[in-house]
Design a protein around this motif. Structure first.
Motif, PDB file in Angstrom:
ATOM      1  N   LEU A  68       0.817  -1.227   0.000  1.00  0.00           N
ATOM      2  CA  LEU A  68       0.000   0.000   0.000  1.00  0.00           C
ATOM      3  C   LEU A  68       0.845   1.268   0.000  1.00  0.00           C
ATOM      4  O   LEU A  68       0.475   2.272  -0.597  1.00  0.00           O
ATOM      5  CB  LEU A  68      -0.938   0.012   1.205  1.00  0.00           C
ATOM      6  N   PHE A  69       1.969   1.224   0.728  1.00  0.00           N
ATOM      7  CA  PHE A  69       2.758   2.450   0.850  1.00  0.00           C
ATOM      8  C   PHE A  69       4.017   2.420  -0.018  1.00  0.00           C
ATOM      9  O   PHE A  69       4.979   3.143   0.233  1.00  0.00           O
ATOM     10  CB  PHE A  69       3.103   2.720   2.324  1.00  0.00           C
ATOM     11  N   GLY A  70       3.996   1.556  -1.035  1.00  0.00           N
ATOM     12  CA  GLY A  70       5.108   1.530  -1.982  1.00  0.00           C
ATOM     13  C   GLY A  70       5.184   2.849  -2.744  1.00  0.00           C
ATOM     14  O   GLY A  70       6.252   3.305  -3.133  1.00  0.00           O
ATOM     15  N   SER A  71       4.035   3.489  -2.947  1.00  0.00           N
ATOM     16  CA  SER A  71       4.055   4.819  -3.577  1.00  0.00           C
ATOM     17  C   SER A  71       3.471   5.822  -2.581  1.00  0.00           C
ATOM     18  O   SER A  71       2.769   5.441  -1.649  1.00  0.00           O
ATOM     19  CB  SER A  71       3.193   4.801  -4.834  1.00  0.00           C
ATOM     20  N   ASP A  72       3.785   7.110  -2.802  1.00  0.00           N
ATOM     21  CA  ASP A  72       3.402   8.141  -1.822  1.00  0.00           C
ATOM     22  C   ASP A  72       1.914   8.466  -1.835  1.00  0.00           C
ATOM     23  O   ASP A  72       1.377   8.964  -0.857  1.00  0.00           O
ATOM     24  CB  ASP A  72       4.167   9.445  -2.116  1.00  0.00           C
ATOM     25  N   GLU A  73       1.249   8.169  -2.944  1.00  0.00           N
ATOM     26  CA  GLU A  73      -0.118   8.668  -3.084  1.00  0.00           C
ATOM     27  C   GLU A  73      -1.067   8.150  -2.005  1.00  0.00           C
ATOM     28  O   GLU A  73      -1.723   8.926  -1.312  1.00  0.00           O
ATOM     29  CB  GLU A  73      -0.639   8.303  -4.478  1.00  0.00           C
ATOM     30  N   LEU A  74      -1.099   6.828  -1.845  1.00  0.00           N
ATOM     31  CA  LEU A  74      -2.008   6.254  -0.853  1.00  0.00           C
ATOM     32  C   LEU A  74      -1.631   6.714   0.545  1.00  0.00           C
ATOM     33  O   LEU A  74      -2.491   6.957   1.399  1.00  0.00           O
ATOM     34  CB  LEU A  74      -1.985   4.724  -0.932  1.00  0.00           C
ATOM     35  N   TYR A  75      -0.318   6.838   0.767  1.00  0.00           N
ATOM     36  CA  TYR A  75       0.177   7.250   2.082  1.00  0.00           C
ATOM     37  C   TYR A  75      -0.339   8.647   2.429  1.00  0.00           C
ATOM     38  O   TYR A  75      -0.890   8.867   3.505  1.00  0.00           O
ATOM     39  CB  TYR A  75       1.719   7.211   2.069  1.00  0.00           C
ATOM     40  N   SER A  76      -0.200   9.591   1.507  1.00  0.00           N
ATOM     41  CA  SER A  76      -0.608  10.958   1.872  1.00  0.00           C
ATOM     42  C   SER A  76      -2.130  11.084   1.982  1.00  0.00           C
ATOM     43  O   SER A  76      -2.628  11.834   2.822  1.00  0.00           O
ATOM     44  CB  SER A  76      -0.003  12.018   0.944  1.00  0.00           C
ATOM     45  N   ARG A  77      -2.860  10.300   1.201  1.00  0.00           N
ATOM     46  CA  ARG A  77      -4.320  10.333   1.371  1.00  0.00           C
ATOM     47  C   ARG A  77      -4.727   9.728   2.714  1.00  0.00           C
ATOM     48  O   ARG A  77      -5.643  10.202   3.379  1.00  0.00           O
ATOM     49  CB  ARG A  77      -5.007   9.596   0.216  1.00  0.00           C
ATOM     50  N   ALA A  78      -4.000   8.668   3.091  1.00  0.00           N
ATOM     51  CA  ALA A  78      -4.308   8.028   4.399  1.00  0.00           C
ATOM     52  C   ALA A  78      -4.014   9.006   5.540  1.00  0.00           C
ATOM     53  O   ALA A  78      -4.753   9.053   6.530  1.00  0.00           O
ATOM     54  CB  ALA A  78      -3.491   6.751   4.563  1.00  0.00           C
ATOM     55  N   ILE A  79      -2.955   9.790   5.401  1.00  0.00           N
ATOM     56  CA  ILE A  79      -2.627  10.762   6.456  1.00  0.00           C
ATOM     57  C   ILE A  79      -3.773  11.763   6.602  1.00  0.00           C
ATOM     58  O   ILE A  79      -4.170  12.109   7.724  1.00  0.00           O
ATOM     59  CB  ILE A  79      -1.307  11.517   6.147  1.00  0.00           C
TER      60      ILE A  79
END
Ligand SMILES: C[S@@+](CC[C@H](N)C(=O)[O-])C[C@H]1O[C@@H](n2cnc3c(N)ncnc32)[C@H](O)[C@@H]1O
Length: 588
Positions: free
Chosen positions: A459-470
């Protein structure tokens, strides 16, 4: 810190004398104990050096020895067994001490069999149990080995501190236990109740709850981790949790550390050495400080020592803010059940620096906390995870496959294993993660029951999902913090015990400061602080998972949840089976 002599009838002075004259402790003639100014509200003893009396004739590498305590005068699980060995009773009544010894052994094993005690066993807890037994037996007329009696009565029962252990005997469920269960207060309360009951049965009600609480508090705050060589001459060390008389009068201050303790490898004595480069040259009498822990984490300090170091400019401290599990409105599923299955500690670390607070988003555990906030790629639900309430059917299928027998044989066992693990008090489940399906694509064709490490990678291999999750996490965090602010404000009115009030004040400060920074558009994440890579940041661990979190997951009625077929739960049944095959061969 200013030195004040102790009153001539202060028991610390006679205890110190006993340890020097009777039990082989050696003091540098410049070392003394006095009243410390580090805290005013309680009698706080500290170790001091009078410069003009300091014997520096044995100066080595800039270090001067202040204290030397023989290993046989310290109290660890190892040395207590030696005290209980009849051959060590040289100068005392052997017959009476042999009687004490067998009673101690009998009561100790009885106490360790109490389920709450065995579930929470640690070296510190076992030391507490020994001293509760020593104290109860001495009151009942048994004779104790003299170093134990001197230490118990002259030190442990006269220590004044303000930790949760010191006021556990006045705790109320609604103001002290429930609001702070996530910090381990529910465990402390359970242990205290179990020890009080054990004492009442064995020593009568005179061996009152205050004594149990005092011993829990003073032993927890005085234990040191003393290093020992694996074997003679080895560079590998292990540590024993140990009470070290006299050395344990020395207070903590990471900013003014001027001494440290160690082991003399030739004699196994514990020594305290003063670093001549670090002490305050101007003061004629100065306080000796060691470091109890290299990082100042507020909850750990408040819980263990009843104080936490004052924040200072350019110094970083931490607060591990654990989530109160009574808050349930986080998501469209039970978030704490999610964390439990994935072995994720529901705890957010704050960094406190120069009057500001920041979420430590450099920790791997922070990314773990975000996992349930990753959005559903199909956009149907809030989260990309769905929960299977009948997860036990997967457990029985995998077991039958691993063992080559019929599935029905395991269905009931697997149902109770999964159910008991879910509703049990522990903060982690400890079974293979086969309860939550992670949905990976917008077409709804790729989904799997990944474990924590796999989720982080995928899931956090790319930044996109990570920043949306934040972003989602922050919105939910605001809801939580609003709710928690109300809890903490209301608590103030209900007058909790002192240590609970102290912890509440720290948490209030962090939450209010967090809001203030948000309002003023100031950074709230550490990685948003300008130049953060160049600021030194110590490693501050999160607390371990709780054995007793007092969180009660309420399973839904199974009859309303017909089992879902495996094809709808994962696209990778073969891989998942192989990943956990050895578990299913042995454990279910
Ligand atoms: C190992 S004992 C030290 C001796 C203790 N002061 C006494 O009176 O016996 C640890 C306790 O000392 C107190 N203490 C140590 N360092 C302190 C500090 N910097 N500020 C406030 N209290 C401190 C706390 O009560 C702590 O639990």
């Amino acid at each position: 810190m200013k030195y004040q002599p102790l009153g001539s009838n202060d028991c610390a002075l006679s205890t110190l004398r006993d340890f020097v004259e009777l039990h082989g402790v050696k003091l540098n003639r410049g070392f003394c104990v006095g009243r410390s100014g580090v805290i005013e509200s309680v009698r706080c003893i500290g170790g001091f050096v009078k410069k003009r009396d300091l014997d520096i004739s044995q100066l080595q590498n800039g270090m001067v020895e202040l204290l030397r305590i023989p290993a046989k005068t310290t109290f660890s699980l190892e040395t207590i067994l030696q005290f209980l060995d009849a051959e060590s009773f040289h100068s005392q009544d052997v017959e009476k001490l042999t009687e004490t010894s067998s009673k101690v052994k009998e009561l100790f094993s009885e106490c360790c069999r109490i389920p709450v005690i065995s579930a929470h066993a640690s070296e510190t807890l076992l030391l507490i149990i020994y001293f509760i037994i020593f104290s109860g037996l001495e009151r009942s007329g048994y004779m104790l080995p003299s170093p134990i009696s001197h230490y118990l009565n002259g030190v442990l029962l006269t220590t004044e501190i303000e930790s949760p252990y010191s006021d556990v005997f006045v705790w109320k469920e609604s103001t002290d236990v429930a609001p702070f269960a996530q910090y381990g207060f529910a465990s402390i309360h359970l242990i205290f109740n179990a020890l009080s009951e054990f004492s009442a049965v064995n020593f009568g009600s005179k061996h009152c709850e205050r004594t149990i609480s005092a011993l829990m508090a003073s032993i927890s705050s005085r234990c040191l981790e003393i290093p020992h060589e694996e074997h003679k001459g080895s560079d590998d060390f292990y540590v024993n949790t140990t009470l070290v008389p006299v050395l344990d009068y020395v207070n903590h201050d990471n900013k003014h550390v001027n001494a440290h303790f160690d082991i003399d490898r030739n004699t196994s004595d514990v020594i305290l050495v003063l670093d001549m480069e670090l002490y305050d040259q101007k003061e004629e009498v100065f306080e000796v400080f060691i470091s109890y822990s290299p990082v100042d984490e507020i909850v750990h300090f408040e819980k263990t020592y009843g104080f936490s170091p004052q924040p200072e400019e350019n110094r970083t401290s931490f607060m591990n803010l654990c989530f109160d599990k009574r808050f349930s409105a986080l998501q469209d599923f039970d978030i704490f059940l999610f964390y439990k299955w994935f072995s994720i500690k529901p705890c957010l670390q704050f960094i406190l620096r120069d009057g500001r607070v920041y979420i430590n988003d450099t920790l791997k555990q922070f990314a773990e906390l975000l996992l349930p906030y990753v959005a559903d790629p199909q956009g149907e639900r809030q989260s990309c995870f769905t929960y299977n309430p009948n997860n036990y059917t997967t457990f029985s299928q995998f077991t039958s496959r691993a063992r080559g027998t019929s599935e029905d044989r395991f269905l009931e066992d697997c149902r109770s294993l999964a159910r008991e693990s879910e509703i049990g008090p522990s903060e982690i489940i400890g079974l293979p993660q086969l309860a939550w399906t992670c949905h990976l694509d917008a077409e709804g064709e790729d989904f799997a029951r990944l474990n924590k490490e796999q989720c982080l990678k995928v899931l956090f291999g790319s930044d996109e999902l990570y920043s949306r999750a934040i972003d989602t996490f922050q919105r939910q965090l605001r809801l939580y913090m609003n709710w928690r602010l109300d809890v903490l404000q209301e608590l103030k009115r209900q007058q909790p015990a002192k240590s609970s009030a102290n912890l509440a004040a720290h948490e209030l400060y962090v939450i209010q400061q967090y809001y203030q920074q948000l309002d003023q558009d100031l950074p709230v994440f550490w990685t948003d602080v300008e130049n953060y890579e160049n600021l030194e940041l110590a490693d501050c661990p999160l607390p371990p998972p709780l054995k007793y979190s007092s969180y009660a997951f309420k399973p839904s009625d199974e009859r309303q949840q017909p089992p879902v077929s495996e094809e709808l739960l994962t696209k990778y049944p073969e891989e998942e089976f192989l990943q956990y095959a050895s578990f299913f061969m042995e454990n279910t």
